[in-house]
Design a protein around this motif. Structure first.
Motif, mmCIF file in Angstrom:
data_model
loop_
_atom_site.group_PDB
_atom_site.id
_atom_site.type_symbol
_atom_site.label_atom_id
_atom_site.label_comp_id
_atom_site.label_asym_id
_atom_site.label_seq_id
_atom_site.Cartn_x
_atom_site.Cartn_y
_atom_site.Cartn_z
ATOM 1 N N UNK A 161 0.827 -1.204 0.000
ATOM 2 C CA UNK A 161 0.000 0.000 0.000
ATOM 3 C C UNK A 161 0.863 1.255 0.000
ATOM 4 N N UNK A 162 1.886 1.286 0.847
ATOM 5 C CA UNK A 162 2.769 2.446 0.919
ATOM 6 C C UNK A 162 3.494 2.672 -0.403
ATOM 7 N N UNK A 163 3.961 1.585 -1.009
ATOM 8 C CA UNK A 163 4.658 1.700 -2.280
ATOM 9 C C UNK A 163 3.743 2.263 -3.366
ATOM 10 N N UNK A 164 2.530 1.735 -3.444
ATOM 11 C CA UNK A 164 1.573 2.209 -4.451
ATOM 12 C C UNK A 164 1.180 3.661 -4.191
ATOM 13 N N UNK A 165 1.001 4.025 -2.921
ATOM 14 C CA UNK A 165 0.644 5.395 -2.582
ATOM 15 C C UNK A 165 1.770 6.354 -2.962
ATOM 16 N N UNK A 166 3.003 5.972 -2.670
ATOM 17 C CA UNK A 166 4.138 6.831 -3.012
ATOM 18 C C UNK A 166 4.285 6.996 -4.518
ATOM 19 N N UNK A 167 4.098 5.924 -5.278
ATOM 20 C CA UNK A 167 4.202 6.036 -6.733
ATOM 21 C C UNK A 167 3.059 6.893 -7.291
ATOM 22 N N UNK A 168 1.868 6.798 -6.693
ATOM 23 C CA UNK A 168 0.750 7.636 -7.120
ATOM 24 C C UNK A 168 1.035 9.108 -6.835
ATOM 25 N N UNK A 169 1.551 9.394 -5.627
ATOM 26 C CA UNK A 169 1.866 10.781 -5.278
ATOM 27 C C UNK A 169 2.908 11.358 -6.223
ATOM 28 N N UNK A 170 3.930 10.567 -6.523
ATOM 29 C CA UNK A 170 4.983 11.022 -7.421
ATOM 30 C C UNK A 170 4.406 11.362 -8.795
#
Length: 119
Positions: free
Chosen positions: A65-74
């Protein structure tokens, strides 16, 4: 030696196994822990049932979840930054066009006025 006859289906149908899978803190007297100690060959069946249960309940690991959220934010911030630059470029182009059109209209007006008064 007694052999366990557990199946994945049996485990998924057992509410105590489901509670065991979602429990944060387990004590050593938990019947499923005792079962695994008595029948270590059931470890594979336990892991498979846990995997299926996590898929059925849509449990996604926190790291994913954290990885996907960070890639979305980027991606979101890159897109917004690019849109801001494009908007700024469009505004500059519009202003330049408006300025050029104003100068052209002024020159035509001056030329028409000169021609009108000189005739």
């Amino acid at each position: 030696m007694n052999k366990s006859k557990l199946t994945v289906e049996d485990l998924l149908a057992d509410s105590s196994f489901i509670d065991y899978c979602f429990a944060d803190h387990l004590n050593e007297t938990n019947p499923w822990i005792l079962h695994l100690q008595k029948y270590p060959e059931d470890q594979v069946i336990f892991l498979e049932a846990k995997k299926i249960l996590s898929l059925l309940t849509a449990q996604i690991p926190e790291e994913v979840l954290d990885d996907k959220l960070n890639s979305f934010k980027k991606l979101y911030y890159q897109t917004n930054f690019n849109n801001a630059n494009n908007t700024q470029r469009k505004s500059t182009k519009k202003l330049r066009l408006l300025f050029t059109t104003g100068i052209a209209a002024s020159l035509i007006f001056i030329a028409a006025t000169v021609v009108f008064f000189l005739e």
